[in-house]
Design a protein around this motif. Structure first.
Motif, mmCIF file in Angstrom:
data_model
loop_
_atom_site.group_PDB
_atom_site.id
_atom_site.type_symbol
_atom_site.label_atom_id
_atom_site.label_comp_id
_atom_site.label_asym_id
_atom_site.label_seq_id
_atom_site.Cartn_x
_atom_site.Cartn_y
_atom_site.Cartn_z
ATOM 1 N N GLY A 6 42.464 40.900 26.271
ATOM 2 C CA GLY A 6 41.948 41.754 27.349
ATOM 3 C C GLY A 6 42.997 42.738 27.822
ATOM 4 O O GLY A 6 43.186 42.935 29.025
ATOM 5 N N VAL A 108 33.693 33.308 27.860
ATOM 6 C CA VAL A 108 34.884 34.177 27.879
ATOM 7 C C VAL A 108 36.000 33.568 28.731
ATOM 8 O O VAL A 108 37.181 33.613 28.356
ATOM 9 C CB VAL A 108 34.510 35.583 28.408
ATOM 10 N N THR A 185 41.925 46.872 39.942
ATOM 11 C CA THR A 185 41.534 47.227 38.574
ATOM 12 C C THR A 185 40.047 47.559 38.581
ATOM 13 O O THR A 185 39.352 47.325 39.569
ATOM 14 C CB THR A 185 41.752 46.038 37.609
HETATM 15 N N1 LIG Z 1 41.112 42.339 39.247
HETATM 16 C C1 LIG Z 1 41.103 41.285 40.019
HETATM 17 O O1 LIG Z 1 40.953 41.388 41.253
HETATM 18 C C2 LIG Z 1 41.294 39.918 39.438
HETATM 19 C C3 LIG Z 1 41.569 38.871 40.316
HETATM 20 C C4 LIG Z 1 41.758 37.593 39.822
HETATM 21 C C5 LIG Z 1 41.700 37.376 38.457
HETATM 22 N N2 LIG Z 1 41.420 38.404 37.611
HETATM 23 C C6 LIG Z 1 41.374 38.102 36.179
HETATM 24 O O2 LIG Z 1 42.265 38.953 35.495
HETATM 25 C C7 LIG Z 1 41.817 39.135 34.151
HETATM 26 C C8 LIG Z 1 41.844 40.616 33.821
HETATM 27 O O3 LIG Z 1 41.024 41.313 34.728
HETATM 28 P P1 LIG Z 1 41.268 42.851 35.103
HETATM 29 O O4 LIG Z 1 41.020 42.965 36.544
HETATM 30 O O5 LIG Z 1 42.545 43.338 34.535
HETATM 31 O O6 LIG Z 1 40.016 43.508 34.339
HETATM 32 P P2 LIG Z 1 39.808 44.959 33.679
HETATM 33 O O7 LIG Z 1 40.699 45.976 34.281
HETATM 34 O O8 LIG Z 1 38.339 45.170 33.724
HETATM 35 O O9 LIG Z 1 40.267 44.728 32.165
HETATM 36 C C9 LIG Z 1 39.611 43.777 31.380
HETATM 37 C C10 LIG Z 1 40.195 43.825 29.974
HETATM 38 O O10 LIG Z 1 39.655 42.738 29.222
HETATM 39 C C11 LIG Z 1 38.928 43.240 28.093
HETATM 40 N N3 LIG Z 1 37.811 42.345 27.882
HETATM 41 C C12 LIG Z 1 36.737 42.115 28.671
HETATM 42 N N4 LIG Z 1 35.929 41.210 28.101
HETATM 43 C C13 LIG Z 1 36.509 40.861 26.918
HETATM 44 C C14 LIG Z 1 36.146 39.988 25.871
HETATM 45 N N5 LIG Z 1 35.007 39.287 25.904
HETATM 46 N N6 LIG Z 1 36.971 39.873 24.818
HETATM 47 C C15 LIG Z 1 38.119 40.583 24.754
HETATM 48 N N7 LIG Z 1 38.508 41.428 25.710
HETATM 49 C C16 LIG Z 1 37.702 41.567 26.787
HETATM 50 C C17 LIG Z 1 38.552 44.681 28.457
HETATM 51 O O11 LIG Z 1 38.380 45.516 27.318
HETATM 52 P P3 LIG Z 1 36.955 45.600 26.531
HETATM 53 O O12 LIG Z 1 35.924 45.893 27.585
HETATM 54 O O13 LIG Z 1 37.132 46.704 25.524
HETATM 55 O O14 LIG Z 1 36.775 44.285 25.871
HETATM 56 C C18 LIG Z 1 39.823 45.086 29.213
HETATM 57 O O15 LIG Z 1 40.865 45.371 28.321
HETATM 58 C C19 LIG Z 1 40.429 38.485 34.089
HETATM 59 O O16 LIG Z 1 40.549 37.201 33.519
HETATM 60 C C20 LIG Z 1 40.022 38.358 35.533
HETATM 61 O O17 LIG Z 1 39.144 37.273 35.744
HETATM 62 C C21 LIG Z 1 41.220 39.672 38.066
#
Ligand SMILES: NC(=O)c1ccc[n+]([C@@H]2O[C@H](COP(=O)([O-])OP(=O)(O)OC[C@H]3O[C@@H](n4cnc5c(N)ncnc54)[C@H](OP(=O)(O)O)[C@@H]3O)[C@@H](O)[C@H]2O)c1
Length: 242
Positions: A6, A108, A185
């Motif tokens: 990701g 996922v 994000t």
């Molecule tokens: N942002 C927050 O507030 C927050 C808080 C707590 C935890 N998190 C966790 O942090 C992690 C990253 O989140 P983020 O906020 O950085 O999200 P983001 O900016 O939306 O980025 C998500 C990334 O994961 C990829 N992705 C999504 N589904 C995928 C799949 N099935 N297989 C492979 N790649 C996949 C996306 O690319 P593609 O769409 O091209 O696959 C993208 O590169 C997640 O696990 C999320 O639960 C986020």
């Protein structure tokens, strides 16, 4: 050598860059090839590190097998695995979720990290040790309205982290997790952008602000490094105190 799922934007890209700046060669995966290629180029330019982009769905076994094969073929080792890819297809009351959305959430957020850790362990870490860092969520610690199924999947990921730390420690494999609060994000945009919900969430946080992806990535970099050589089974809150 580090593998980050990701990683075409957000926290995953920040983690890949942090590991590259710390001297690692990095492989990044995400589903969409072109944004992933662009992220790999950004990381390589900013760090000077070798970066490979391997498109893959982080919940699907065949994709993950291909991913590990590609990385082992190019570099012959995987010292660090960051299970970062995550999803939340349902926002609302937990009991309203469809079976399909529930399955996608767990595919996922939980099954993917399990399958990939297993593949990486068998390919390299069982004989050479290594570090696994799972990107979980504070929603897996504190119940959050609207994020129920997601929170349950992340709570299970926290337990998987501790369970695997228990089982793999003897092979020199450390397994840890971080639980971010709201990070600015795309994934969490409705929770932090200006408006009544964003304002309420900001005020609720003890630090009265949201996180930047780099603030999570620095902790992931630490947990992946030898500085954390006796840290395993930790589920570390990176949530501004929530
Ligand atoms: N942002 C927050 O507030 C927050 C808080 C707590 C935890 N998190 C966790 O942090 C992690 C990253 O989140 P983020 O906020 O950085 O999200 P983001 O900016 O939306 O980025 C998500 C990334 O994961 C990829 N992705 C999504 N589904 C995928 C799949 N099935 N297989 C492979 N790649 C996949 C996306 O690319 P593609 O769409 O091209 O696959 C993208 O590169 C997640 O696990 C999320 O639960 C986020």
């Amino acid at each position: 050598m580090a593998l980050v799922t990701g990683a075409s934007r957000g926290i995953g890209e920040a983690c890949a860059l942090e590991l590259a700046l710390r001297g690692a060669r990095v492989a990044v995966c995400a589903r969409k090839a072109e944004p992933l290629r662009q992220a790999a180029a950004r990381i390589a330019t900013a760090s000077g590190a070798e970066v490979e982009a391997v498109p893959a769905h982080a919940g699907r076994l065949a994709d993950l097998e291909r991913l590990v094969e590609a990385v082992m073929e190019r570099w012959g080792r995987i010292d660090v695995l960051v299970n970062n890819a995550g999803t939340n297809p349902h926002f609302g009351p937990t009991l309203d979720i469809s079976p399909e959305a529930w399955d996608k959430t767990f595919e996922v957020n939980l099954r993917g990290p399990l399958l990939l850790t297993s593949l990486v362990y068998r390919a390299w870490m069982a004989d050479h040790g290594g570090a696994v860092v799972n990107v979980s969520s504070i929603a897996g610690v504190n119940p959050a309205l609207g994020l129920g199924a997601y929170g349950v999947s992340k709570a299970a990921l926290n337990m998987l982290t501790r369970q695997l730390a228990r089982e793999l420690g003897g092979s020199g494999v450390r397994v840890n997790a971080v639980t971010p609060g709201i990070v600015e994000t795309e994934f969490a945009r409705p929770l932090w952008e200006e408006g009544p919900l964003g304002d309420r969430n900001r005020r609720r946080n003890p630090m009265q602000r949201f996180a930047q992806p780099e603030e999570v990535a620095r902790v992931v970099g630490f947990l992946a490094s030898d500085e954390a050589s006796y840290v395993s089974g930790a589920v570390l809150q990176v949530s501004g105190g929530e």
